[in-house]
Design an enzyme around this catalytic site. Structure first.
Site, PDB file in Angstrom:
ATOM      1  N   SER A 165      45.407  43.768  30.262  1.00 11.09           N
ATOM      2  CA  SER A 165      45.455  42.309  30.385  1.00 11.09           C
ATOM      3  C   SER A 165      45.793  41.584  29.099  1.00 11.09           C
ATOM      4  O   SER A 165      45.922  40.349  29.112  1.00 11.09           O
ATOM      5  CB  SER A 165      44.124  41.794  30.931  1.00 11.09           C
ATOM      6  OG  SER A 165      43.988  42.142  32.292  1.00 11.09           O
ATOM      7  N   ALA A 195      42.528  47.937  49.362  1.00 12.04           N
ATOM      8  CA  ALA A 195      43.892  48.253  49.783  1.00 12.04           C
ATOM      9  C   ALA A 195      44.777  48.688  48.626  1.00 12.04           C
ATOM     10  O   ALA A 195      45.780  49.377  48.841  1.00 12.04           O
ATOM     11  CB  ALA A 195      44.524  47.048  50.489  1.00 12.04           C
ATOM     12  N   TYR A 229      37.571  35.336  36.701  1.00  7.85           N
ATOM     13  CA  TYR A 229      38.758  36.085  36.285  1.00  7.85           C
ATOM     14  C   TYR A 229      39.441  36.682  37.503  1.00  7.85           C
ATOM     15  O   TYR A 229      38.812  37.361  38.320  1.00  7.85           O
ATOM     16  CB  TYR A 229      38.335  37.190  35.328  1.00  7.85           C
ATOM     17  CG  TYR A 229      39.458  37.815  34.552  1.00  7.85           C
ATOM     18  CD1 TYR A 229      39.865  37.276  33.333  1.00  7.85           C
ATOM     19  CD2 TYR A 229      40.112  38.944  35.028  1.00  7.85           C
ATOM     20  CE1 TYR A 229      40.896  37.845  32.611  1.00  7.85           C
ATOM     21  CE2 TYR A 229      41.139  39.518  34.312  1.00  7.85           C
ATOM     22  CZ  TYR A 229      41.528  38.970  33.102  1.00  7.85           C
ATOM     23  OH  TYR A 229      42.551  39.541  32.392  1.00  7.85           O
ATOM     24  N   SER A 230      40.734  36.424  37.650  1.00  9.99           N
ATOM     25  CA  SER A 230      41.484  36.937  38.795  1.00  9.99           C
ATOM     26  C   SER A 230      42.874  37.356  38.358  1.00  9.99           C
ATOM     27  O   SER A 230      43.647  36.534  37.843  1.00  9.99           O
ATOM     28  CB  SER A 230      41.587  35.867  39.893  1.00  9.99           C
ATOM     29  OG  SER A 230      42.464  36.284  40.921  1.00  9.99           O
ATOM     30  N   ASN A 231      43.221  38.605  38.577  1.00 10.52           N
ATOM     31  CA  ASN A 231      44.547  39.087  38.236  1.00 10.52           C
ATOM     32  C   ASN A 231      45.641  38.412  39.064  1.00 10.52           C
ATOM     33  O   ASN A 231      46.787  38.293  38.610  1.00 10.52           O
ATOM     34  CB  ASN A 231      44.614  40.606  38.410  1.00 10.52           C
ATOM     35  CG  ASN A 231      43.899  41.333  37.298  1.00 10.52           C
ATOM     36  OD1 ASN A 231      44.260  41.226  36.138  1.00 10.52           O
ATOM     37  ND2 ASN A 231      42.855  42.068  37.651  1.00 10.52           N
ATOM     38  N   GLY A 265      41.924  44.003  27.316  1.00 15.49           N
ATOM     39  CA  GLY A 265      42.570  44.509  28.515  1.00 15.49           C
ATOM     40  C   GLY A 265      42.147  45.923  28.832  1.00 15.49           C
ATOM     41  O   GLY A 265      41.803  46.698  27.935  1.00 15.49           O
TER      42      GLY A 265
END
Length: 384
Positions: A94, A157, A197-199, A341
């Site tokens: 990240s 998924a 936090y969201s990718n 990251g």
């Protein structure tokens, strides 16, 4: 270090590993004595201690008034004696979000977008369903993680949470697929009301870059950042599963592994982390990038002010979030700027004083230790 030693250490902490993200719950770093005596002996000792806790290989690069210093411990590949070396490439996870935010803010400085534009304006119809509404989410909220959008990396998924990763490690993903996975979930909170936090935020931000410019995000990052700064060992790999040499190996463990193995996960298809965690780089290149960024080389003052306007996210460790930058507080109170990251097989932190005069980049060849104080100990040893 013997494989069985690494295996035991990985298993001891694998239950707390965070395979897909960065900015975990802040680590409770051990207190460090105030004042750094002479060279970087304490930083080297902290690298050695990380290996003693089971990190296969640890590397750090420091730049201060005394010039550059590189420290290493452990092995670049398990069951060998070769230490990690300066100039070796690794997956930076990240840390790549700082690159995305920089490109977005450069486009804003050029008048081609506004950080207060809605996501719907640039990506019509994409953020919709299950309470998600792109017309109520701004580009700024993507960059500072206040959009509320679910992080697709948390969905089973994408196979990032256990042994299934090994079976699916070479799967190719398209950004639109990853966003659709996120849209199958309700948002964490209404846009702008909280921080998580969201990718997915940075997948969307890079898609906005592509819509605005008509060019691949990788091309924009290369032309705007990588080439001008001479980051010769830095690139965005697309769907290429290899980390080209010189490079060490990366290792992880899985909580559902009955054999409790340390798995070599150096090769995998990074498209699952497109634009939010797929960057490959070196300690030297990341040091050069953050030095340029914090000194105002890449962004004009107005955009630097935006990037460095933070909101609180914690009380220790990583404490504030800006746009693609975070603030970190050492145990002795020193404030640092940068990003961290982690993806399978790697953990990286790149941090600097605000004026860029004292900087550090660290790399571990495993992500299992993301929530331990090992990285914090190295940072404290250097800055306290």
């Amino acid at each position: 270090m013997a494989l069985r030693t690494i295996r035991a250490a990985l298993w001891a902490t694998v239950m707390t590993a965070a395979l897909a993200g960065a900015l975990p719950a802040p680590a409770s770093a051990q207190a460090a004595p105030s004042g750094r005596a002479g060279g970087h002996e304490r930083a080297q000792a902290a690298l050695d201690a990380a290996v003693g806790k089971g990190v296969p290989g640890a590397l750090a690069r420091v730049q201060d008034g005394g010039g550059p210093w590189v420290g290493a411990a452990g092995a670049a590949e398990m069951d060998t004696d070769r230490k990690p070396r300066a100039g070796e490439r690794f997956r930076a996870g990240s840390v790549g979000k700082s690159f995305v935010a920089t490109v977005v803010l450069q486009l804003e400085a050029e008048g081609r977008l506004d950080s207060d534009d809605t996501v719907e304006k640039w990506l019509p119809g994409l953020v919709r369903g299950n309470g998600n509404d792109g017309s109520k989410i701004t580009v700024r909220q993507l960059l500072n993680h206040t959009s509320g959008i679910y992080s697709y990396t948390a969905d089973p998924a994408v196979h990032l949470g256990g042994m299934a990763f090994l079976k699916h490690r070479y799967d190719t993903w398209k950004p639109e697929q990853l966003v659709r996975i996120a849209m199958a979930h309700r948002p964490y909170f209404p846009p702008g009301s909280d921080w998580t936090y969201s990718n997915t935020n940075y997948t969307l931000a890079a898609m906005v870059v592509e819509r605005v410019t008509g060019r691949p995000y990788e091309s924009e990052a290369r032309q705007r950042i990588i080439k001008p700064l001479g980051l010769r060992s830095t690139f965005l790999p697309g769907a290429d599963s290899k980390v080209p040499g010189p490079a060490g190996r990366g290792y992880t463990g899985f909580a559902d592994d009955p054999e409790l193995k340390a798995h070599d996960v150096t090769e995998f298809n990074p498209s699952v982390y497109w634009a939010n965690g797929d960057l490959i780089s070196t300690t030297g290149d990341l040091d050069r990038f953050y030095s340029a960024l914090l000194r105002g080389v890449l962004l004009p003052p107005a955009q630097m002010k935006e990037m460095t306007t933070t909101r609180p996210i914690g009380t220790s460790g990583y404490v504030g979030a800006g746009l693609g930058l975070v603030t970190y507080r050492t145990s002795c109170g020193t404030e640092l700027w940068g990003h961290n990251g982690s993806v399978p097989g790697t953990e990286v932190a790149a941090l600097s004083t605000r004026d860029g005069s004292h900087r550090i980049v660290t790399h571990f060849s495993t992500d299992v230790f993301l929530t331990t104080p090992a990285t914090a100990d190295i940072i404290d040893a250097e800055f306290c």
